[in-house]
Enzyme design. Structure first.
Site, PDB file in Angstrom:
ATOM      1  N   LYS A   1       4.223   0.584   9.524  1.00  0.00           N
ATOM      2  CA  LYS A   1       4.295   1.867   8.826  1.00  0.00           C
ATOM      3  C   LYS A   1       3.689   2.994   9.644  1.00  0.00           C
ATOM      4  CE  LYS A   1       2.988   0.100   4.837  1.00  0.00           C
ATOM      5  NZ  LYS A   1       2.412   0.024   3.498  1.00  0.00           N
TER       6      LYS A   1
ATOM      7  N   GLU B   1       0.872  -1.167   0.000  1.00  0.00           N
ATOM      8  CA  GLU B   1       0.000   0.000   0.000  1.00  0.00           C
ATOM      9  C   GLU B   1       0.914   1.223   0.000  1.00  0.00           C
ATOM     10  OE1 GLU B   1      -2.718   0.057   3.299  1.00  0.00           O
ATOM     11  OE2 GLU B   1      -3.459   2.047   2.775  1.00  0.00           O
TER      12      GLU B   1
ATOM     13  N   ARG C   1       4.887 -12.565   9.855  1.00  0.00           N
ATOM     14  CA  ARG C   1       5.612 -11.356   9.499  1.00  0.00           C
ATOM     15  C   ARG C   1       6.916 -11.286  10.288  1.00  0.00           C
ATOM     16  NH1 ARG C   1       2.087  -7.424   9.110  1.00  0.00           N
ATOM     17  NH2 ARG C   1       3.413  -5.660   9.481  1.00  0.00           N
TER      18      ARG C   1
HETATM   19  P1  ATP Z   1       2.464  -2.147   8.041  1.00  0.00           P
HETATM   20  O1  ATP Z   1       1.884  -2.956   9.160  1.00  0.00           O
HETATM   21  O2  ATP Z   1       3.899  -1.824   8.215  1.00  0.00           O
HETATM   22  O3  ATP Z   1       1.641  -0.973   7.638  1.00  0.00           O
HETATM   23  P2  ATP Z   1       1.296  -3.495   5.851  1.00  0.00           P
HETATM   24  O4  ATP Z   1       1.068  -4.943   5.881  1.00  0.00           O
HETATM   25  O5  ATP Z   1       0.115  -2.631   6.019  1.00  0.00           O
HETATM   26  O6  ATP Z   1       2.464  -3.166   6.844  1.00  0.00           O
HETATM   27  P3  ATP Z   1       1.646  -3.332   3.050  1.00  0.00           P
HETATM   28  O7  ATP Z   1       2.134  -2.203   2.243  1.00  0.00           O
HETATM   29  O8  ATP Z   1       0.222  -3.712   2.932  1.00  0.00           O
HETATM   30  O9  ATP Z   1       2.018  -3.013   4.544  1.00  0.00           O
HETATM   31  O10 ATP Z   1       2.562  -4.608   2.825  1.00  0.00           O
HETATM   32  C1  ATP Z   1       2.870  -5.126   1.578  1.00  0.00           C
HETATM   33  C2  ATP Z   1       3.213  -6.565   1.733  1.00  0.00           C
HETATM   34  O11 ATP Z   1       4.306  -6.721   2.626  1.00  0.00           O
HETATM   35  C3  ATP Z   1       2.048  -7.343   2.306  1.00  0.00           C
HETATM   36  O12 ATP Z   1       1.926  -8.548   1.595  1.00  0.00           O
HETATM   37  C4  ATP Z   1       2.438  -7.564   3.732  1.00  0.00           C
HETATM   38  O13 ATP Z   1       1.882  -8.745   4.205  1.00  0.00           O
HETATM   39  C5  ATP Z   1       3.966  -7.627   3.647  1.00  0.00           C
HETATM   40  N1  ATP Z   1       4.560  -7.209   4.914  1.00  0.00           N
HETATM   41  C6  ATP Z   1       4.343  -6.063   5.587  1.00  0.00           C
HETATM   42  N2  ATP Z   1       5.016  -6.049   6.747  1.00  0.00           N
HETATM   43  C7  ATP Z   1       5.695  -7.220   6.810  1.00  0.00           C
HETATM   44  C8  ATP Z   1       6.586  -7.819   7.769  1.00  0.00           C
HETATM   45  N3  ATP Z   1       6.908  -7.194   8.905  1.00  0.00           N
HETATM   46  N4  ATP Z   1       7.093  -9.032   7.484  1.00  0.00           N
HETATM   47  C9  ATP Z   1       6.783  -9.661   6.347  1.00  0.00           C
HETATM   48  N5  ATP Z   1       5.960  -9.164   5.413  1.00  0.00           N
HETATM   49  C10 ATP Z   1       5.416  -7.963   5.630  1.00  0.00           C
HETATM   50 MG    MG Z   2      -1.463  -3.697   4.489  1.00  0.00          MG
END
Ligand code: ATP
Ligand code: MG
Length: 580
Positions: free
Chosen positions: A283, A48, A273
């Site tokens: 984020k 995102e 994760r």
């Molecule tokens: P955040 O919690 O940091 O906002 P998010 O999951 O909302 O993370 P996205 O931009 O949606 O952030 O993530 C893109 C991809 O990266 C998704 O498939 C998500 O599952 C993966 N991802 C995000 N954070 C992690 C992590 N700490 N470890 C492994 N994969 C991750």
């Molecule tokens: Mg997300």
């Protein structure tokens, strides 16, 4: 920590090392054997664009792009840009730069969920036609109340049984902008008594009268993540839709939407994760560090962002190696940041040339060395890499050594310089301290007087006498000057998320995480070090030329990591614990 020592031989990474086996790789291997997807592997990385990528994303990137690479498949880069208020073009650009820097390529497959808004809208109408979606005008608060709890079923909305024609009319008027934000939503018509709360008539569309960074003002209704994500995967013919564990409950909805619409249906697979000690990987939290000024931006070298790690001196190879070693599992865990640093040291040890620099200088005058003489001494660039060759280092009458390498009254185990004691200067001579000059006002040691033994040139005494310490040094007259920035963990607590009551994670930001030494003597050959060049300062650590703060002839060095490998120590003590 999940140790995936078991390595499959089917696939290997760019460095030729076999990729670590894990349960997702096993699923893909089986699918290839059974021909489930017609021999295709199609993955995607779906960020995102509401922040910069961090080391957790790197785990997902390495997994998704790595599978595609190893099984002759493809990985798409897809921006999940359904949330119109948060996304910014800056984030899109940074994400692309970071994925590329990590060493992955999506060719022309750069997709945006917003590109599918027309098709998603049609799918929504299809669900309405099938009696599987309805327009609700309960308030957000009422929707919450009607949802029920983990132990109690929800209640059906009074609007749940609207006729199809009425739903269609209302949904089209939502789209036409006839209703204000929050007045209506489109909901899936599933089961308000479902044990999985996600399935209790989830919202599919909401009204948001805001511009979108790509679709402008074309839309005032926006699809929800759960509706968008599965259909984007379907449209792109994804085979394995890999996501993190928090989406496990959403899988049922993922499957429901695709089954009801009767469209191509990828398999969603969840993994744990990455959590890393002494930092945060959310984020939302990283945004706060930036906007509240706890760090100097997204690329602050203390940040766990890809751009921050890059500026700190991390290499893509070290990050990929780290992602390979932590493995992929379904159990949540926290990885010790010492492992990340260990991977980095291993890589930098191979590639970084050695130099001498003095962080906290103490002047040494070598009284029997002529003032106008300069000895050009040979120094080895990288003992790990003979091809890196040697260089000349100028030795002069006045030099700097590290303040902490001298003690006027040395305790028992201090073997470095002290009055009357002889030590070796790296690549140069043995020197003996003959006198200590002090600042008359403060009493602080201001300068040392020494003599050198000309017979020890290169660092060995022909008579075989030994010294117990070798010090690094820089010529006072011929050295260059540089700013050096020392970094430590961004947080004082191993788990910054577990703070005491009434505290916030920003309260445990490490106030000593950055120290600036504005004027450090360094070897003259470092004067023109290139942006992002990685070096080892002997005995001090690995450093990287800051690409932004450096000026011509005046580099700024970020300390990437010290030389002390705490990971090795942790491993040793674990092994001891096992064998005793
Ligand atoms: P955040 O919690 O940091 O906002 P998010 O999951 O909302 O993370 P996205 O931009 O949606 O952030 O993530 C893109 C991809 O990266 C998704 O498939 C998500 O599952 C993966 N991802 C995000 N954070 C992690 C992590 N700490 N470890 C492994 N994969 C991750
Ligand atoms: Mg997300």
């Amino acid at each position: 920590m999940d140790k995936s020592t078991d390595r499959s031989t089917a696939a290997s990474d760019a460095g030729g090392r076999p990729a670590a086996a894990n349960f997702i790789r096993t699923i893909v291997e089986q699918d290839m054997e059974t021909g489930k997807w017609g021999g295709r592997v199609q993955t995607r990385f779906p960020p995102e664009p509401n922040g910069y990528l961090h080391i957790g994303h790197a785990k997902s990137i390495c997994l998704n792009f790595g599978l595609a690479r190893d099984f002759g498949g493809r990985c798409n880069l897809r921006f999940d840009d359904t949330n119109p208020t948060k996304e910014e073009v800056e984030y899109v650009e940074s994400i692309k730069a970071d994925v590329r820097w990590l060493g992955f390529d999506w060719d022309d497959r750069e997709f945006y969920a917003s590109d599918y808004f027309d098709r998603l809208y049609d799918y929504a109408e299809q669900l309405i036609h099938q009696g599987k979606a309805y327009v609700d005008n309960l308030s957000a608060e009422q929707v919450r109340q009607y949802r029920g709890t983990l132990t109690e079923p929800g209640m059906e909305s009074p609007h749940r049984d609207r006729p199809v024609e009425e739903n269609l009319d209302l949904f089209r008027r939502m789209k036409a902008g006839e209703f204000p934000d929050g007045s209506h939503v489109l909901r899936a018509r599933i089961d308000m008594a479902a044990s999985n709360i996600v399935m209790r008539d989830p919202t599919l569309y909401r009204i948001r009268k805001v511009s979108h960074h790509r679709t402008g003002d074309k839309w005032c209704i926006y699809p929800m993540y759960d509706f968008t994500h599965c259909l984007s995967d379907s449209i792109e013919q994804i085979t394995h839709s890999i996501c993190t564990l928090e989406f496990e409950n959403n899988r049922e909805l993922y499957d429901w939407v695709l089954d009801e619409l009767g469209v191509y249906h990828p398999q969603q697979i969840e993994f744990a994760r990455l959590n890393l000690s002494y930092t945060v990987l959310s984020k939302r939290k990283l945004v706060r560090l930036v906007t509240e000024g706890h760090v100097d931006g997204w690329d602050d070298p203390r940040m766990p962002t890809i751009t921050g790690l890059r500026r700190r001196g991390y290499t893509p190879e070290s990050i990929r190696d780290f992602c390979d070693r932590i493995g992929v599992a379904r159990r949540d865990s926290t990885v010790d940041i010492a492992l990340l640093e260990h991977c980095l040291r291993e890589d930098l040890n191979r590639r970084a040339n050695r130099f001498m620099a003095v962080l906290r200088p103490l002047k040494v005058v070598i009284e029997n060395f002529p003032a106008d003489r300069v000895d050009e001494l040979d120094a080895v660039n990288n003992p790990e890499d003979p091809a890196a060759g040697t260089r000349k280092v100028p030795f002069t009458r006045e030099i700097f050594i590290e303040r902490e390498d001298f003690m006027e009254e040395p305790p028992k185990k201090f073997f470095r310089l002290a009055p009357g004691r002889e030590v070796r200067l790296r690549y140069a001579y043995f020197i003996t301290c003959t006198d200590v000059v002090k600042d008359p006002d403060t009493g602080e040691v201001a300068e040392l007087r020494c003599t050198y033994d000309p017979a020890t040139r290169g660092g060995d005494a022909p008579d075989g006498r030994k010294v117990k310490a070798t010090l690094h040094w820089v010529s006072a007259s011929h050295g260059a000057r540089a700013e050096v920035r020392l970094y430590d963990h961004l947080f004082t607590k191993e788990d910054p998320n577990a703070v005491e009551d009434g505290q916030d994670f920003v309260d445990v930001v490490n106030p000593k995480s950055k120290e600036v030494l504005p004027d450090c003597p360094v070897e003259p050959s470092l004067r023109d070090a290139k942006a992002e060049e990685k070096v080892q300062f002997e005995r001090l650590g690995y450093f990287c030329v800051d690409p932004i703060a450096s000026a011509p002839g005046r580099p700024v060095f970020n300390r990437t990591v010290t030389l002390r490998d705490t990971w090795k120590k942790i491993q040793k003590s674990l092994e001891k614990g096992k064998s005793s």
